[in-house]
Design an enzyme around this catalytic site. Structure first.
Site, PDB file in Angstrom:
ATOM      1  N   MET A  90       0.874  -1.150   0.000  1.00 49.75           N
ATOM      2  CA  MET A  90       0.000   0.000   0.000  1.00 49.75           C
ATOM      3  C   MET A  90       0.919   1.209   0.000  1.00 49.75           C
ATOM      4  SD  MET A  90      -2.652  -1.423   2.757  1.00 49.75           S
ATOM      5  CE  MET A  90      -1.320  -1.506   3.928  1.00 49.75           C
ATOM      6  N   GLY A  91       1.214   1.759  -1.173  1.00 51.07           N
ATOM      7  CA  GLY A  91       2.085   2.939  -1.273  1.00 51.07           C
ATOM      8  C   GLY A  91       1.624   3.935  -0.273  1.00 51.07           C
ATOM      9  N   THR A  92       0.462   4.349  -0.436  1.00 52.16           N
ATOM     10  CA  THR A  92      -0.346   4.965   0.614  1.00 52.16           C
ATOM     11  C   THR A  92      -0.022   6.353   1.090  1.00 52.16           C
ATOM     12  OG1 THR A  92      -0.633   2.773   1.553  1.00 52.16           O
ATOM     13  CG2 THR A  92      -1.311   4.580   2.910  1.00 52.16           C
ATOM     14  N   THR A  93      -1.131   6.988   1.481  1.00 47.94           N
ATOM     15  CA  THR A  93      -1.009   8.124   2.376  1.00 47.94           C
ATOM     16  C   THR A  93      -1.982   7.869   3.501  1.00 47.94           C
ATOM     17  OG1 THR A  93      -0.739   9.500   0.441  1.00 47.94           O
ATOM     18  CG2 THR A  93      -1.153  10.627   2.521  1.00 47.94           C
TER      19      THR A  93
END
Lengths: 256, 143
Positions: free
Chosen positions: A34-37
């Site tokens: 989940m690269g994610t922010t």
């Protein structure tokens, strides 16, 4: 990185037998990340947790509408970033432990206890895990709280926390725009604005913004679709198809 | 460590000693007083391992008489300083001069005044309590 998902393992085996493409040619074989922010903020009366919804395997977006905010108890939720598998397993274990703890304690678990359990798992298995998490919730003793549990397994209570690959772009914005004691409405608007900037700048973040607001009254889940997010510099208005614009015969079609 | 949790753990251990033939049960009860984030609490653990939260508790030879005295008190309105005097009166009251050995009264407390720490009651308050208890005894004897 060695691909670990069952599909890619099978493909790997198949390709090695046939002398097929190396992983460099197939950037869709990665482990689910989940690269994610992820973001968590305290406001006057509770907390708001927010996250994007992009799960990628290499270059391919495996899930564009994933839910990265998981429930640990009625009053505590966790934002997950890093390896999808690792954070899911941690959440599952902590949910299980907290369930038993609540039964024995006779009352809802505190946010501190939930965060500590996450931290213990993260720290004691640090060599095997890649999980950056933000735990947030409300309890009757300390009210709304946010605890950050980043990669090494430290635990830090903060008035607001950010995590994931997209968080790099948010440090400046948070330092500038963060205010103590916002109202619920201000806080929800703030996190949506903040996550949408990260989505705009970070290739590994995208999709929709999901928010979870936790306070004394309970929990409210919310959903902000990609086309309703605030726009940043040089971003275009969302449009369904450029062909529609051409068909409408507008002479400004090609001018941005 | 929340007080409830401590009481549970002690009770479990005492109970454990009642489960196996090769373990002797505890020959004593415990009255546990503490102050945590849920406020001041009182627990009593008996030799059987039975444990409850109490507003008033007594153990020992004169416990029946002591419990009767405690039940006469209005605990919800009692302050700690008043409580010291009441407790001293009860101890002196149930002591049988003829049958029991002489005793030395010891008092300790946990309250806001002691900064939520468990401490021996300050000497001056202890002496006041003893004096009040003895006075009450003499009044009863005089009747």
């Amino acid at each position: 990185r060695k691909p670990l998902s069952p599909v890619s393992a099978a493909m790997d085996a198949a390709s090695s037998l046939m002398g097929g493409p190396s992983s460099a040619d197939a950037p869709t074989d990665g482990e689910h990340r989940m690269g994610t922010t992820i973001v968590g903020v305290c406001y006057a009366g509770g907390v708001v947790l927010a996250a994007d919804s992009r799960t990628s395997t290499g270059m391919y977006v495996a899930n564009r509408a994933s839910d990265k905010i998981s429930q640990l108890t009625d009053n505590v939720y966790v934002c997950r970033s890093g390896s999808a598998a690792d954070t899911q397993v941690i959440s599952d274990y902590v949910r299980y432990f907290l369930h038993q703890h609540t039964i024995q304690l006779g009352q809802p678990a505190t946010v501190k206890v939930a965060s500590n359990l996450v931290r213990l798992l993260a720290y004691q298995n640090k060599s095997m895990l890649q999980a950056g998490m933000i735990v947030g919730g409300w309890d009757k003793y300390e009210g709304g709280q946010i605890y950050s549990v980043p990669l090494g397994g430290t635990i830090l209570r903060q008035p607001f926390a950010i995590g994931g690959s997209g968080s790099s772009y948010l440090y400046g914005l948070m330092d500038h725009e963060w205010k103590e004691g916002m109202t619920q409405e201000e806080a929800e608007k703030f996190v949506v604005k903040v996550v949408s900037l990260a989505i705009a700048r970070d290739g590994a973040s995208g999709g929709v913004v999901r928010t979870v607001t936790i306070n004394e009254e309970g929990v409210k889940r919310s959903f902000h679709p990609g086309d309703k997010l605030p726009l940043w510099h040089e971003e275009m208005e969302p449009q369904n198809s450029l062909l529609d614009i051409l068909a409408a015969g507008s002479s400004d079609a090609m001018v941005q | 460590m929340p007080v409830k949790e401590l009481a549970d753990r002690v009770a479990s251990y005492v109970h454990l000693c009642t489960l196996y033939w090769w373990l002797r049960p505890f020959g004593c009860g415990v009255i546990l007083g503490g102050y945590d984030r849920d406020g001041p609490q009182l627990y009593m653990i008996e030799p059987s391992g039975l444990s409850y939260k109490y507003f008033g508790a007594a153990l020992g030879k004169g416990r029946q008489a002591a419990k009767t005295e405690i039940e006469k008190l209005k605990l919800s309105e009692l302050t700690c300083r008043e409580g010291i005097v009441e407790v001293a009166k009860i101890i002196y009251g149930v002591h049988d001069e003829a049958k029991d050995k002489s005793f030395e009264l010891e008092l300790s407390w946990v309250c806001d005044e002691s900064n939520r720490q468990h401490e021996k009651v300050p000497n001056d308050l202890l002496e006041q309590a003893k004096a009040a208890a003895q006075a009450a005894l003499e009044e009863m004897d005089a009747d």
